[in-house]
Design an enzyme around this catalytic site. Structure first.
Site, PDB file in Angstrom:
ATOM      1  N   LYS A 242       1.761   2.066  -5.079  1.00 52.19           N
ATOM      2  CA  LYS A 242       2.269   1.485  -6.333  1.00 52.19           C
ATOM      3  C   LYS A 242       1.316   1.748  -7.496  1.00 52.19           C
ATOM      4  CE  LYS A 242       2.339  -2.561  -4.303  1.00 52.19           C
ATOM      5  NZ  LYS A 242       2.034  -2.170  -2.903  1.00 52.19           N
TER       6      LYS A 242
ATOM      7  N   ARG B  40       2.045 -29.415  -5.891  1.00 54.06           N
ATOM      8  CA  ARG B  40       1.817 -30.009  -7.227  1.00 54.06           C
ATOM      9  C   ARG B  40       0.418 -30.585  -7.405  1.00 54.06           C
ATOM     10  NH1 ARG B  40       7.183 -33.201  -6.423  1.00 54.06           N
ATOM     11  NH2 ARG B  40       6.220 -33.073  -4.374  1.00 54.06           N
TER      12      ARG B  40
ATOM     13  N   GLY C 149      -4.587  -4.439  -3.744  1.00 56.42           N
ATOM     14  CA  GLY C 149      -5.567  -3.402  -4.070  1.00 56.42           C
ATOM     15  C   GLY C 149      -4.775  -2.181  -4.474  1.00 56.42           C
ATOM     16  N   HIS C 150      -4.743  -1.897  -5.766  1.00 53.38           N
ATOM     17  CA  HIS C 150      -3.926  -0.797  -6.281  1.00 53.38           C
ATOM     18  C   HIS C 150      -4.838   0.323  -6.771  1.00 53.38           C
ATOM     19  CE1 HIS C 150      -0.347  -3.755  -7.119  1.00 53.38           C
ATOM     20  NE2 HIS C 150      -0.722  -3.705  -5.860  1.00 53.38           N
TER      21      HIS C 150
ATOM     22  N   ASP D 116       2.413  14.572   1.461  1.00 51.82           N
ATOM     23  CA  ASP D 116       1.425  15.545   1.964  1.00 51.82           C
ATOM     24  C   ASP D 116       0.766  15.102   3.274  1.00 51.82           C
ATOM     25  OD1 ASP D 116       0.384  13.642  -0.153  1.00 51.82           O
ATOM     26  OD2 ASP D 116      -1.508  14.254   0.784  1.00 51.82           O
TER      27      ASP D 116
ATOM     28  N   ASP E 240       0.805  -1.222   0.000  1.00 51.24           N
ATOM     29  CA  ASP E 240       0.000   0.000   0.000  1.00 51.24           C
ATOM     30  C   ASP E 240       0.840   1.275   0.000  1.00 51.24           C
ATOM     31  OD1 ASP E 240      -2.189  -1.706   0.117  1.00 51.24           O
ATOM     32  OD2 ASP E 240      -2.185  -1.695   2.319  1.00 51.24           O
TER      33      ASP E 240
ATOM     34  N   GLN F 138       1.956  -6.173  -3.141  1.00 48.08           N
ATOM     35  CA  GLN F 138       2.409  -6.281  -1.745  1.00 48.08           C
ATOM     36  C   GLN F 138       3.699  -5.450  -1.552  1.00 48.08           C
ATOM     37  OE1 GLN F 138       1.370  -9.676  -3.209  1.00 48.08           O
ATOM     38  NE2 GLN F 138      -0.544  -8.737  -2.657  1.00 48.08           N
TER      39      GLN F 138
END
Ligand code: GDP
Ligand code: IMO
Ligand code: MG
Length: 423
Positions: free
Chosen positions: A15, A142, A39-40, A332, A12, A223
């Site tokens: 990105k 597998r 969550g971008h 900011d 977070d 991540q």
């Protein structure tokens, strides 16, 4: 030039915003690990988009987005994301999105197991509950089901039968929970396969061919370095390699083709879920920064834990990821502070350490050593020129550069696309 953007803390960092900007100058943007635990956020004008599986370049016309083999895909979520964009007038065609046939598929039993395992653990991880860990576990064991298997009814049925035989026993005997019937899941996933078929291809060949033709690629990390399965604060981590090193195994692109790595760095620190966090604020500052930075998970909505900037942590990220440029995000958010603390070392049993400890107990017991720097007490919100930054904000940036031994190229001053300083 092919570049990597990775999170340098616990995710977070911003990105999504950075990738949205940097991808304008690249031909292809590629996700290489994680799944819809990510969550971008991308803000354009007054519109906000949150991407969980689609690469954050998806809003740009004529740019290609790729979901590499290292990503675990919940087909229902991917289809929903594509449909949501369509409803907003953005058409995700097979020309625009390529999905690796080798991606492992998140099945309903992965989501359920994620929750059941968490319930049973004494030391809960605080996962996103999206089935990420169980899906990666099956990949390594597998017995996973891959995207390409959804296109072959016989293979899908065979693999699903095998899995359900084992999973249903686990559900009943270990968790005292209900088992699964084959038919519903089989039909549901065959249908997903049909819908996603146009996007599925050999992304290894696609990306490498495009690079051969002179096209440029941006690799989008999900991540952050301290959620990485190997280098993070294990076991409070995710189940993939979120570091730059994960790109090669997660896309089939060789390390020699990655030309530069940029770290996305929050001007302070946040973490969602459980696990050690040496510079975590106490309650007053926690509330203040969480509110100002709107620090609530983009995936689960959980409040994020907030703390001071930790240079021990980020310096380790710089080393692991071979970082040559920093992007400092959310500057900011610190605007109203009289004084700012920077963690420059960890104190443990009377000794000061400059390196991130391997020993988990030590990490949980360290006390941060802080250096106080004056705040700037004025608004940097939306600034676009370095020269316009208050003197103390510039000093903060310079101090971080010195501690991290890397230069800052980007400074983000607000959530929107154009609220950024490029040096
Ligand atoms: P990601 O997972 O690294 O893509 O980051 P998230 O999207 O989960 O969280 C970052 C949040 O900060 C989002 O809500 C962004 O809109 C917001 N954001 C990004 N950059 C800035 C910035 O410079 N200032 C402020 N105030 N918000 C930002
Ligand atoms: P982005 O890409 C922040 C955290 C979870 C939990 C741990 C394991 O938006 O930065 P998982 O569901 O992956 O098994 O959960 O990892 N986590 C994240 N925290 N940002 C993320 O992604 C995260 N993805 C997983 O909160 O602590
Ligand atoms: Mg996020």
């Amino acid at each position: 030039m092919n570049i990597a953007v990775v999170g340098s803390q616990w995710g977070d960092e911003g990105k999504g915003k950075l990738i949205d900007i940097l991808s304008m100058e690249k031909d292809i943007t590629v996700r290489y690990q994680g799944g819809n635990n990510a969550g971008h956020t991308v803000c354009v004008g007054d519109k906000e988009y949150v991407f969980h599986l689609l690469p954050s370049a998806i809003l740009h016309k004529n740019k290609v987005c790729v979901i590499g083999n290292g990503v675990v895909v919940d087909p229902m979520i991917l289809i929903r994301e594509i449909q949501n964009l369509k409803a907003k007038g953005i058409n995700v065609t097979e020309k625009k999105l390529k999905l690796s046939g080798l991606c492992h598929v998140i099945m309903p039993y992965h989501r359920i197991l994620d929750g059941l395992r968490e319930q049973k653990r004494k030391n809960k991880i605080g996962t996103t509950g999206r089935g990420i860990g169980p899906c990666y576990a099956d990949k390594v064991a597998r017995c996973g089901i891959r995207m390409i298997d959804l296109l072959n009814p016989r293979v899908l049925k065979d693999k699903l039968e095998d899995n359900l035989r084992e999973k249903n026993e686990i559900f009943r005997k270990v968790y005292d929970a209900k088992g699964y019937g084959l038919k519903k899941t089989y039909e549901e996933y065959l249908e997903y396969g049909k819908i996603l078929k146009p996007f599925i291809c050999n992304t290894v060949i696609y990306i490498n061919d495009q690079i051969d033709k002179g096209k440029s690629v941006l690799f989008e990390g999900a991540q952050g370095t301290f959620l990485d399965i190997d280098f993070g604060t294990y076991p409070f981590v995710t189940s993939s390699n979120s570091i730059v090193g994960g790109i090669c195994s997660g896309t089939g692109v060789a390390p020699t083709r990655i030309n530069k790595s940029i770290a996305c760095v929050k001007a302070y620190t946040t973490r969602v879920g459980e696990g050690p966090f040496p510079t975590e604020f106490s309650s007053v500052l926690m509330d203040q920064i969480r509110k100002k930075g709107n620090e609530f998970g983009a995936t689960t909505g959980r409040p994020r834990r907030c703390g001071w900037f930790d240079s021990v942590l980020v310096r380790y990220s710089v080393i692991i990821n071979g970082i040559s440029e920093l992007a400092i995000m959310k500057l900011d958010v610190l605007d109203e502070l009289e004084e700012i603390q920077i963690c420059t070392g960890y104190k443990y049993k009377g000794k000061v350490y400059k390196e991130f400890p391997m020993d988990f107990e030590k990490l949980c017991g360290v006390k941060p050593v802080y250096e106080a720097v004056p705040g700037w007490n004025s608004s940097t919100y939306g600034l676009k020129k370095y020269a316009d930054l208050p003197k103390n904000a510039k000093s903060y940036i310079t101090r971080l550069e010195k501690l991290l031994k890397v230069g800052v190229k980007y400074i983000s001053t607000g959530p929107k696309r154009d609220e950024i300083i490029v040096r």
